[in-house]
Structures are given as C-alpha cells and as structure tokens.
Design an enzyme around this catalytic site. Structure first.
Site, PDB file in Angstrom:
ATOM      1  N   ARG A  51      38.047  31.904 -35.039  1.00  0.00           N
ATOM      2  CA  ARG A  51      38.714  32.189 -36.315  1.00  0.00           C
ATOM      3  C   ARG A  51      38.958  33.665 -36.577  1.00  0.00           C
ATOM      4  O   ARG A  51      40.066  34.073 -36.915  1.00  0.00           O
ATOM      5  CB  ARG A  51      37.866  31.692 -37.513  1.00  0.00           C
ATOM      6  CG  ARG A  51      38.155  30.319 -37.969  1.00  0.00           C
ATOM      7  CD  ARG A  51      36.870  29.734 -38.461  1.00  0.00           C
ATOM      8  NE  ARG A  51      35.947  29.738 -37.351  1.00  0.00           N
ATOM      9  CZ  ARG A  51      35.896  28.769 -36.440  1.00  0.00           C
ATOM     10  NH1 ARG A  51      36.673  27.738 -36.551  1.00  0.00           N
ATOM     11  NH2 ARG A  51      35.072  28.841 -35.419  1.00  0.00           N
ATOM     12  N   THR A  52      37.900  34.453 -36.457  1.00  0.00           N
ATOM     13  CA  THR A  52      38.010  35.832 -36.933  1.00  0.00           C
ATOM     14  C   THR A  52      39.016  36.602 -36.081  1.00  0.00           C
ATOM     15  O   THR A  52      39.921  37.252 -36.606  1.00  0.00           O
ATOM     16  CB  THR A  52      36.622  36.503 -36.911  1.00  0.00           C
ATOM     17  OG1 THR A  52      35.710  35.632 -37.564  1.00  0.00           O
ATOM     18  CG2 THR A  52      36.655  37.844 -37.609  1.00  0.00           C
ATOM     19  N   LYS A  80      30.721  48.078 -17.686  1.00  0.00           N
ATOM     20  CA  LYS A  80      30.367  49.170 -16.762  1.00  0.00           C
ATOM     21  C   LYS A  80      29.444  50.168 -17.436  1.00  0.00           C
ATOM     22  O   LYS A  80      29.151  51.223 -16.874  1.00  0.00           O
ATOM     23  CB  LYS A  80      31.644  49.897 -16.319  1.00  0.00           C
ATOM     24  CG  LYS A  80      32.667  49.029 -15.652  1.00  0.00           C
ATOM     25  CD  LYS A  80      33.930  49.860 -15.396  1.00  0.00           C
ATOM     26  CE  LYS A  80      35.155  48.981 -15.268  1.00  0.00           C
ATOM     27  NZ  LYS A  80      36.383  49.759 -15.461  1.00  0.00           N
ATOM     28  N   ARG A 101      33.874  43.014 -33.347  1.00  0.00           N
ATOM     29  CA  ARG A 101      32.692  42.132 -33.437  1.00  0.00           C
ATOM     30  C   ARG A 101      31.749  42.511 -32.317  1.00  0.00           C
ATOM     31  O   ARG A 101      32.165  42.721 -31.173  1.00  0.00           O
ATOM     32  CB  ARG A 101      33.093  40.672 -33.300  1.00  0.00           C
ATOM     33  CG  ARG A 101      31.862  39.777 -33.156  1.00  0.00           C
ATOM     34  CD  ARG A 101      32.185  38.333 -33.272  1.00  0.00           C
ATOM     35  NE  ARG A 101      32.542  37.985 -34.632  1.00  0.00           N
ATOM     36  CZ  ARG A 101      32.758  36.731 -35.044  1.00  0.00           C
ATOM     37  NH1 ARG A 101      32.634  35.726 -34.204  1.00  0.00           N
ATOM     38  NH2 ARG A 101      33.081  36.475 -36.281  1.00  0.00           N
ATOM     39  N   HIS A 129      29.155  40.093 -42.248  1.00  0.00           N
ATOM     40  CA  HIS A 129      30.459  39.587 -41.794  1.00  0.00           C
ATOM     41  C   HIS A 129      31.391  39.680 -42.994  1.00  0.00           C
ATOM     42  O   HIS A 129      31.760  38.678 -43.612  1.00  0.00           O
ATOM     43  CB  HIS A 129      30.303  38.145 -41.313  1.00  0.00           C
ATOM     44  CG  HIS A 129      31.485  37.585 -40.574  1.00  0.00           C
ATOM     45  ND1 HIS A 129      32.740  38.186 -40.558  1.00  0.00           N
ATOM     46  CD2 HIS A 129      31.596  36.459 -39.819  1.00  0.00           C
ATOM     47  CE1 HIS A 129      33.559  37.449 -39.837  1.00  0.00           C
ATOM     48  NE2 HIS A 129      32.895  36.401 -39.374  1.00  0.00           N
TER      49      HIS A 129
HETATM   50  N1   CP Z   1      33.673  32.175 -39.197  1.00  0.00           N
HETATM   51  C1   CP Z   1      33.689  32.844 -38.020  1.00  0.00           C
HETATM   52  O1   CP Z   1      33.255  34.010 -37.918  1.00  0.00           O
HETATM   53  O2   CP Z   1      34.180  32.111 -36.979  1.00  0.00           O
HETATM   54  P1   CP Z   1      34.378  32.675 -35.496  1.00  0.00           P
HETATM   55  O3   CP Z   1      33.001  32.975 -34.946  1.00  0.00           O
HETATM   56  O4   CP Z   1      35.099  31.608 -34.755  1.00  0.00           O
HETATM   57  O5   CP Z   1      35.160  33.961 -35.602  1.00  0.00           O
END
Ligand code: CP
Length: 303
Positions: A51-52, A80, A101, A129
């Site tokens: 999603r993100t 590396k 991320r 998040h």
């Molecule tokens: N909600 C969320 O962070 O989903 P993903 O891990 O798929 O990005």
C-alpha cells in the site's frame, strides 16, 4: 524545507488544511493532474510494502510527476554497506522528494538530517508511520464528519504496531477521545504512550477481550500481529490468532461503528466481515492516495 517524520510534525490546523486539500483532490482530480509535472518522487523502501509504496507512486503519477526508487534493500547499494545518510545525499541529486521505509527506528530521521529534499517517513521499524495516520484520520473525518468525541478501540499488536503508535499520538490532540487498548498482555501498548496519555489527562483503558467492550466503540482499529518484529517464531504462533473479528462478534457492535485496519490483514478480520457496511478498510486505502497527493503538494510547496 519540511519533512514528515511523525504526525505531530503538523499542527491540528495544518492537518485540517491538508485534509481539505485531500477532499478537494477527491472531488476534482483533474485540477491537480499536472501540478507535479517535471517532479520526481523517490520511493526508497528497505522493507516490504504494498500500500504505502504503491500509493505514493500512484499519488505522484496522479499529479503528473514521475517515480524512481527501489522496493527492496537487497536491490540497492545498502546490500553493499552504503549508509542511509549517503544514500539520501545521492537520492537528493535525482529526485525532488523521497518517501523512505526502513526496518530501523529513526532511519528516516537520519535521512532527513542529511537530505536536501523533503523526506517522508513511510514507516520506521516499530516506531511511527505518519502517512498511515494521515490516511486513518482522513478516513474517519470523511466518513464521520469529525475527529473528536469518539471512543476508539485499538486491537491486536499494540506493542510493535507503528500505525497504532502514530494514531494514538495524533488523536490525543483532539477533544473527548477515549482510548480502549485491546491486546494480550505480551503485546500491550508501550509505557511511553500510556504515560503520555496520563500526563495529558486523556482517558484510556486496557482490556484483553474484544467481546467485553465492542458494544461501546465508535471506531475499532484492528491490527495484525507483526511477525517480522518478533524475536521468536513460537511467541508469534501463540499470539497470531488471538483476535479474530467475525460476524458473530459484530452483532454486538454499534450500527455506525467503523472498522478500520491499516492492512495487510492476516487472520484478525474474517473475510465474512468485508461485506459489512461498517468495514471501511478498503475505502481507507483509497483515502491514502488522496492524502499522499495532498502531502506531496504541501511539502513541495505547490499549493
Ligand atoms: N499499511 C501499510 O503500511 O501497508 P504496507 O505495509 O503494504 O505498505
């Protein structure tokens, strides 16, 4: 230049403006179709995501911009031994904004400190998040018309669930929010969060059984048990199916209670619940695109 590390980086007034913009984008997408023409987002994902990452990429494409990036640390020079600090200096030469991320808490913050482009924390370990929280807040605001006067239950892995930590932080700034934390003993919400709530005089309860309190909730935020953050598989297996929301349990819930979930879902919501009009977790995903479009425009100062 602004970054987004934590939902609290934006004031309540700034969030309101962001949500208004997201709602305008939803209604009038054509108005925004070229706003980011010539701009690039780098999605640097050292940890798995559906999603993100894809919603950031869809958001930038919807705005007329382009996307570069990597979806796996192993396909980047992190494999590396390149540091996050060096990587962001390099990415700053290629892109106008970066969504990152990383499995380590604070990694996005390190990147932001060395970056010459806005950095968005797209999830750092079990910490924060913020764009999921923006998604959650926009969903609640759009479907309920307000962000105050709620009893919200957060259920599942409240220890490792970074979406939970960010959402509690964010909601703690709105009036008359009552939190009910529903988790097994081992997955309780961290002490620093309950201490923050106590300091601010915000009421919360901690319970183990969802059935005991579901009838009191205006909002139910379900989460999966975060397998990737467990130290041993045995504990994960013991706890993974602790909660399963099904039609039977939903009989006791209010008629207008909303069920949210950041997704991915594993077993914690039975698929038979998906057709219940109170289940809004797939609508939530769509709101995530609008709010990320609004965020990109805001951080690039294009509004
Ligand atoms: N909600 C969320 O962070 O989903 P993903 O891990 O798929 O990005």
């Amino acid at each position: 230049m602004r970054h987004l590390m934590n939902p609290l980086d934006f004031s309540v007034e700034e969030l309101d403006k962001l949500f208004e913009l997201a709602m305008d984008i939803e209604k009038n997408p054509e108005k925004y179709a070229d706003k980011c023409a010539g701009k690039k987002i780098a999605t640097c994902f050292y940890e798995a995501s559906t999603r993100t990452r894809l919603s950031f990429e869809a958001a930038m494409i919807n705005l007329g911009g382009s996307v570069i990036g990597f979806s796996d640390a192993n396909s980047s020079s992190a494999s590396k031994g390149e540091s996050v600090s060096d990587t962001i200096r390099v990415i700053s030469c290629f892109a106008d904004i970066c969504a990152m991320r990383h499995p380590k808490e604070g990694a996005a913050m390190v990147a932001a400190s060395k970056s010459s482009i806005p950095v968005i924390n797209a999830g750092d370990g079990g910490h924060q998040h913020p764009t999921q929280t923006l998604t959650d807040l926009l969903t609640i605001r759009s479907l309920k018309g307000r962000l105050n006067h709620f009893t919200i239950g957060l259920c599942g892995d409240l220890k490792f669930g970074r979406t939970v930590h960010s959402l509690i932080n964010a909601l703690s700034r709105y009036e008359d929010i009552h939190f009910i934390f529903i988790s097994p003993e081992e997955l309780r919400v961290p002490d620093y969060i309950t201490e923050m709530l106590t300091e601010k005089g915000i009421p919360y309860e901690e319970v183990i059984k969802l059935e005991d309190i579901i009838d009191r909730l205006d909002l139910l935020y379900m989460t999966r048990v975060q397998r990737e953050r467990f130290f041993n598989e045995e504990d994960y297996v013991r706890l993974k199916d602790f909660y399963i929301l099904d039609k039977k349990k939903m009989e006791a819930a209010k008629e207008d209670m909303l069920i949210l979930h950041p997704l991915p879902r594993v077993n914690e919501i039975s698929v038979e619940v998906d057709d219940d009009p109170r289940a809004v977790y797939f609508k939530q995903v769509q709101y995530g695109v609008y709010v990320r479009m609004a965020l990109i425009l805001t951080l690039l100062e294009l509004v």
